[in-house]
Scaffold this motif. Structure first.
Motif, PDB file in Angstrom:
ATOM      1  N   SER A  27      21.217  41.684  24.656  1.00  0.00           N
ATOM      2  CA  SER A  27      19.958  42.379  24.910  1.00  0.00           C
ATOM      3  C   SER A  27      19.344  42.901  23.613  1.00  0.00           C
ATOM      4  O   SER A  27      18.140  42.754  23.372  1.00  0.00           O
ATOM      5  N   TRP A  28      20.196  43.529  22.751  1.00  0.00           N
ATOM      6  CA  TRP A  28      19.700  44.014  21.455  1.00  0.00           C
ATOM      7  C   TRP A  28      19.238  42.874  20.571  1.00  0.00           C
ATOM      8  O   TRP A  28      18.211  42.985  19.883  1.00  0.00           O
ATOM      9  N   LEU A  29      19.958  41.761  20.569  1.00  0.00           N
ATOM     10  CA  LEU A  29      19.558  40.609  19.766  1.00  0.00           C
ATOM     11  C   LEU A  29      18.210  40.059  20.214  1.00  0.00           C
ATOM     12  O   LEU A  29      17.360  39.705  19.397  1.00  0.00           O
ATOM     13  N   ARG A  30      18.035  39.989  21.545  1.00  0.00           N
ATOM     14  CA  ARG A  30      16.754  39.510  22.058  1.00  0.00           C
ATOM     15  C   ARG A  30      15.611  40.430  21.641  1.00  0.00           C
ATOM     16  O   ARG A  30      14.522  39.974  21.295  1.00  0.00           O
ATOM     17  N   ARG A  31      15.879  41.740  21.679  1.00  0.00           N
ATOM     18  CA  ARG A  31      14.836  42.686  21.267  1.00  0.00           C
ATOM     19  C   ARG A  31      14.492  42.522  19.791  1.00  0.00           C
ATOM     20  O   ARG A  31      13.321  42.536  19.410  1.00  0.00           O
ATOM     21  N   ILE A  32      15.528  42.395  18.964  1.00  0.00           N
ATOM     22  CA  ILE A  32      15.297  42.236  17.523  1.00  0.00           C
ATOM     23  C   ILE A  32      14.533  40.953  17.246  1.00  0.00           C
ATOM     24  O   ILE A  32      13.562  40.926  16.471  1.00  0.00           O
ATOM     25  N   LEU A  33      14.980  39.860  17.871  1.00  0.00           N
ATOM     26  CA  LEU A  33      14.284  38.590  17.690  1.00  0.00           C
ATOM     27  C   LEU A  33      12.845  38.673  18.194  1.00  0.00           C
ATOM     28  O   LEU A  33      11.929  38.101  17.587  1.00  0.00           O
ATOM     29  N   GLY A  34      12.653  39.391  19.286  1.00  0.00           N
ATOM     30  CA  GLY A  34      11.304  39.565  19.815  1.00  0.00           C
ATOM     31  C   GLY A  34      10.399  40.285  18.838  1.00  0.00           C
ATOM     32  O   GLY A  34       9.247  39.890  18.631  1.00  0.00           O
TER      33      GLY A  34
END
Length: 240
Positions: free
Chosen positions: A15-22
């Motif tokens: 979830s954190w990775l997706r947010r960062i990538l977003g």
């Protein structure tokens, strides 16, 4: 309960990775859209101020600039700039690979440090970026160079270059330089005057257009001869 808690951790990381990538994607897209907007606006509107000019202000210098359309400027000024900075200006698409290769070999051989930047690259740097050397700035410079080559065209690139290039401490543009050094505007520059302004473009804070001496004098005299070569050889044909 313990196994369930462990199973949630990878999900939280994803979830954190997706947010960062977003956020990274949003920043990249935002930069692309902003840069396209700025280039589109400056296609028609003179850049109000540059980072280099802001740097001069913070150092206590007053700014002297007076925008002049390329059509009103003496053609010898653009010819002198081509002769001094970018002989292949009308034929390349923003990057002169042969000049870059020559500069790289000269620097590798330990000779006087020189650059291979075209007028298009210098315009991109002067208008949108900061001075200095770094891979980040060079990468951004390449991006803006591609944009102005496609969205502005050669005449606009030369027009902007000759109006934002530093021609003395706190002095920007060929017209302001002409007024400062020769007490008339750039619409009636002589080949010698245009060559002297072009001769100081690489190091305007260290070179003199009035009563030049030594290397600057010799270089300016060579540029006077090259102005005629540029005209006769059609090296400025994209500006006619």
């Amino acid at each position: 309960m313990a196994p369930i808690a462990r199973s949630r951790r990878p999900a939280r990381r994803r979830s954190w990775l997706r947010r960062i990538l977003g956020w990274i994607v949003r920043l990249v897209l935002g930069f692309i859209l902003l840069s396209l907007l700025m280039v589109a606006i400056y296609r028609f509107v003179p850049p109000p101020i540059t980072l280099t000019q802001i740097g001069d202000i913070t150092e206590g210098h007053s700014l002297h600039k007076d925008w002049m359309p390329l059509s009103a400027m003496d053609p010898d000024m653009a010819r002198a700039a081509i002769a001094a900075e970018d002989g292949n200006f009308c034929t390349h698409h923003g990057f002169d690979l042969k000049a870059i290769e020559k500069a790289f070999k000269a620097n590798e051989a330990g000779r006087r440090l020189r650059g291979g930047s075209t007028i298009s690259q210098q315009t991109a740097k002067n208008v949108f970026l900061w001075q200095g050397r770094s891979y980040l700035r060079k990468g951004l410079e390449a991006w803006f160079t591609v944009l102005i080559e496609h969205l502005w065209g050669k005449k606009r690139i030369m027009e902007v270059y000759l109006n934002v290039a530093e021609t003395g401490i706190g002095t920007y543009g060929a017209n302001a330089g002409s007024q400062r050094y020769f007490h008339h505007d750039a619409s009636r520059l002589s080949p010698t005057e245009a060559a002297r302004i072009a001769a100081i473009l690489p190091q305007p804070a260290e070179r003199a257009a009035i009563a030049p001496q030594g290397r600057v004098l010799r270089y300016g005299n060579r540029l006077v001869r090259r102005v005629g070569i540029v005209q006769r050889g059609g090296y400025d044909r994209c500006l006619r």
